[in-house]
Design an enzyme around this catalytic site. Structure first.
Site, PDB file in Angstrom:
ATOM      1  N   ARG A  40      -0.807 -10.843  -1.142  1.00  0.00           N
ATOM      2  CA  ARG A  40      -0.984  -9.681  -0.264  1.00  0.00           C
ATOM      3  C   ARG A  40      -1.484  -8.519  -1.109  1.00  0.00           C
ATOM      4  O   ARG A  40      -0.820  -8.132  -2.079  1.00  0.00           O
ATOM      5  CB  ARG A  40       0.360  -9.337   0.378  1.00  0.00           C
ATOM      6  CG  ARG A  40       0.372  -8.159   1.317  1.00  0.00           C
ATOM      7  CD  ARG A  40       1.781  -8.050   1.935  1.00  0.00           C
ATOM      8  NE  ARG A  40       1.834  -7.168   3.079  1.00  0.00           N
ATOM      9  CZ  ARG A  40       2.184  -5.889   3.007  1.00  0.00           C
ATOM     10  NH1 ARG A  40       2.505  -5.344   1.862  1.00  0.00           N
ATOM     11  NH2 ARG A  40       2.218  -5.160   4.109  1.00  0.00           N
ATOM     12  N   SER A 113       1.551 -12.719  12.507  1.00  0.00           N
ATOM     13  CA  SER A 113       2.695 -11.809  12.593  1.00  0.00           C
ATOM     14  C   SER A 113       2.858 -11.273  14.001  1.00  0.00           C
ATOM     15  O   SER A 113       1.874 -10.855  14.622  1.00  0.00           O
ATOM     16  CB  SER A 113       2.472 -10.603  11.672  1.00  0.00           C
ATOM     17  OG  SER A 113       2.954 -10.866  10.388  1.00  0.00           O
ATOM     18  N   LYS A 142       6.272  -2.090   3.659  1.00  0.00           N
ATOM     19  CA  LYS A 142       5.126  -2.048   4.570  1.00  0.00           C
ATOM     20  C   LYS A 142       4.917  -0.630   5.061  1.00  0.00           C
ATOM     21  O   LYS A 142       5.884   0.051   5.422  1.00  0.00           O
ATOM     22  CB  LYS A 142       5.398  -2.984   5.758  1.00  0.00           C
ATOM     23  CG  LYS A 142       4.180  -3.202   6.627  1.00  0.00           C
ATOM     24  CD  LYS A 142       4.453  -4.149   7.785  1.00  0.00           C
ATOM     25  CE  LYS A 142       3.143  -4.421   8.500  1.00  0.00           C
ATOM     26  NZ  LYS A 142       3.329  -5.153   9.733  1.00  0.00           N
TER      27      LYS A 142
HETATM   28  N1  TZP Z   1       5.599  -7.406   7.561  1.00  0.00           N
HETATM   29  C1  TZP Z   1       6.672  -7.055   8.240  1.00  0.00           C
HETATM   30  S1  TZP Z   1       7.898  -6.450   7.230  1.00  0.00           S
HETATM   31  C2  TZP Z   1       6.939  -6.696   5.851  1.00  0.00           C
HETATM   32  C3  TZP Z   1       5.728  -7.218   6.215  1.00  0.00           C
HETATM   33  C4  TZP Z   1       4.628  -7.555   5.299  1.00  0.00           C
HETATM   34  C5  TZP Z   1       7.396  -6.347   4.478  1.00  0.00           C
HETATM   35  C6  TZP Z   1       8.440  -7.277   3.955  1.00  0.00           C
HETATM   36  O1  TZP Z   1       8.861  -6.876   2.674  1.00  0.00           O
HETATM   37  P1  TZP Z   1      10.394  -6.816   2.248  1.00  0.00           P
HETATM   38  O2  TZP Z   1      10.403  -6.070   0.931  1.00  0.00           O
HETATM   39  O3  TZP Z   1      10.858  -8.225   2.055  1.00  0.00           O
HETATM   40  O4  TZP Z   1      11.130  -6.085   3.324  1.00  0.00           O
END
Ligand code: TZP
Ligand code: MG
Length: 209
Positions: A40, A113, A142
């Protein structure tokens, strides 16, 4: 139906100072038994992305004959194909699942997603191989995250699809089992792997058995 790994590790380029750091992180995760990793990079420099992705691909194919490591490209179907990745993960603002499918072909994995039941129902009708639901818990990984769906969101999602379901957002070693109990097949994690990837991944595997 695909057999889906319990832990889906996300390699977020912004969490690493250099490509070497990113590769060392991936190496530690693979050494701990991680077989599903997403690259990512929200920075969006396509050349840097392709370079890092190509190195990740090389790394995943090197060394001892570990079980096949699947690499998933976030957002970008073109870079998935160019770097010989195994799949693409798209969100609600990326190319549609069917547009991605045209680019990546029938065999690569496609993940989508979703953040509410409507999106999940819609994604379930596509050729997506797996669906993600989240953020399950609060996340700082995010930008502009959708509202938290909680474990209740995971339970509801489980009722709406038979595709493999990935819980994402604020998942850590302490709450991962609860996401699986709520119906997720897998948990996707960024931050709780960062500090000590090897130890953390091993602990995830222990609690997710
Ligand atoms: N999509 C929804 S939450 C997220 C993404 C890419 C981030 C998840 O990261 P973390 O640090 O595990 O909460
Ligand atoms: Mg996206």
């Amino acid at each position: 139906m695909i057999l889906f790994p319990r832990l889906y590790a996300i390699l977020d380029s912004s969490a690493h100072e250099s490509t070497q750091g990113l590769l060392a992180f991936a190496d530690a995760l693979i050494a701990s038994g991680c077989t599903l990793l997403q690259y990512r990079n929200k920075g969006g420099n396509a050349r840097v992305m392709l370079e890092q992705a190509t190195q990740l691909r090389r790394l995943s194919r090197a060394g001892v004959p570990t079980p096949h490591v699947r690499l998933i490209m976030n957002d970008r179907a073109d870079l998935c194909v160019a770097a010989e990745f195994d799949g693409v993960h798209v969100g609600q603002d990326d190319l549609s699942p069917e547009s991605v499918r045209k680019i990546i072909g029938p065999d690569r994995w496609l993940g989508v997603s979703t953040h509410n039941p409507e999106q999940l129902r819609e994604a379930d009708l596509t050729s997506a191989d797996y669906l993600a639901v989240g953020p399950v818990f609060a996340t700082s990984s995010k930008n502009n995250p959708d509202p938290v769906v909680g474990l209740e969101g995971v339970r509801r999602a489980r009722q709406l699809t038979r595709k493999p379901l990935v819980a994402i957002g604020g998942i850590n070693r302490a709450n991962a089992a609860s996401a699986i109990e709520a119906g997720a097949d897998s948990v996707a994690v960024i931050s709780d792997l960062i500090r000590d990837p090897r130890k953390s991944a091993e602990e995830f595997f222990r609690v997710l058995r």
